[in-house]
Design a protein around this motif. Structure first.
Motif, PDB file in Angstrom:
ATOM      1  N   ALA A  58      46.023  45.418  39.772  1.00  0.00           N
ATOM      2  CA  ALA A  58      45.897  44.671  41.035  1.00  0.00           C
ATOM      3  C   ALA A  58      44.716  43.705  40.987  1.00  0.00           C
ATOM      4  O   ALA A  58      44.826  42.555  41.428  1.00  0.00           O
ATOM      5  N   GLU A  59      43.590  44.161  40.445  1.00  0.00           N
ATOM      6  CA  GLU A  59      42.416  43.280  40.324  1.00  0.00           C
ATOM      7  C   GLU A  59      42.725  42.108  39.403  1.00  0.00           C
ATOM      8  O   GLU A  59      42.373  40.960  39.702  1.00  0.00           O
ATOM      9  N   THR A  60      43.380  42.398  38.304  1.00  0.00           N
ATOM     10  CA  THR A  60      43.731  41.349  37.354  1.00  0.00           C
ATOM     11  C   THR A  60      44.627  40.307  38.009  1.00  0.00           C
ATOM     12  O   THR A  60      44.420  39.100  37.850  1.00  0.00           O
ATOM     13  N   GLN A  61      45.624  40.762  38.769  1.00  0.00           N
ATOM     14  CA  GLN A  61      46.535  39.838  39.433  1.00  0.00           C
ATOM     15  C   GLN A  61      45.801  38.980  40.478  1.00  0.00           C
ATOM     16  O   GLN A  61      46.057  37.786  40.601  1.00  0.00           O
ATOM     17  N   MET A  62      44.871  39.587  41.218  1.00  0.00           N
ATOM     18  CA  MET A  62      44.087  38.825  42.203  1.00  0.00           C
ATOM     19  C   MET A  62      43.271  37.742  41.507  1.00  0.00           C
ATOM     20  O   MET A  62      43.222  36.599  41.952  1.00  0.00           O
ATOM     21  N   ILE A  63      42.630  38.121  40.418  1.00  0.00           N
ATOM     22  CA  ILE A  63      41.798  37.171  39.676  1.00  0.00           C
ATOM     23  C   ILE A  63      42.641  36.030  39.127  1.00  0.00           C
ATOM     24  O   ILE A  63      42.282  34.860  39.249  1.00  0.00           O
TER      25      ILE A  63
END
Length: 95
Positions: A58-63
């Motif tokens: 999820a963090e990767t996708q947000m970034i």
């Protein structure tokens, strides 16, 4: 790369230490060509893993969403391509 992306409101849920590390990574990797970028990313991922500073999916996708903002379709495709190659190389190195 514009460093203002790090202050995007959609990243506010990510640990500030992770964002600081990511910002330093972006600064050091700025200007690298694709041949240099992939080994650089693999080394950075290994270092992050050793420091227990992994990013969730999820963090990767947000970034990635923030990094793609205001980019041309071609630049967005290039980002996706580099991420895909990186993920493939990373999964191979774990086997």
């Amino acid at each position: 790369m514009d460093s203002n992306w790090i202050h995007d409101q959609s990243l506010s849920g990510i640990d500030p230490r992770k964002l600081k590390q990511l910002s330093a990574l972006a600064e050091h990797g700025n200007g690298l060509g694709q041949k240099e970028l992939l080994p650089f990313l693999l080394a950075a991922a290994s270092k992050s893993e050793k420091q227990h500073m992994n990013f969730s999916s999820a963090e990767t996708q947000m970034i990635l969403s923030v990094l793609k903002k205001n980019k041309s379709p071609e630049e967005q495709t290039q980002i996706d391509r580099v991420v895909q190659i990186f993920q493939q190389m990373q999964s191979r190195s774990r086997h």
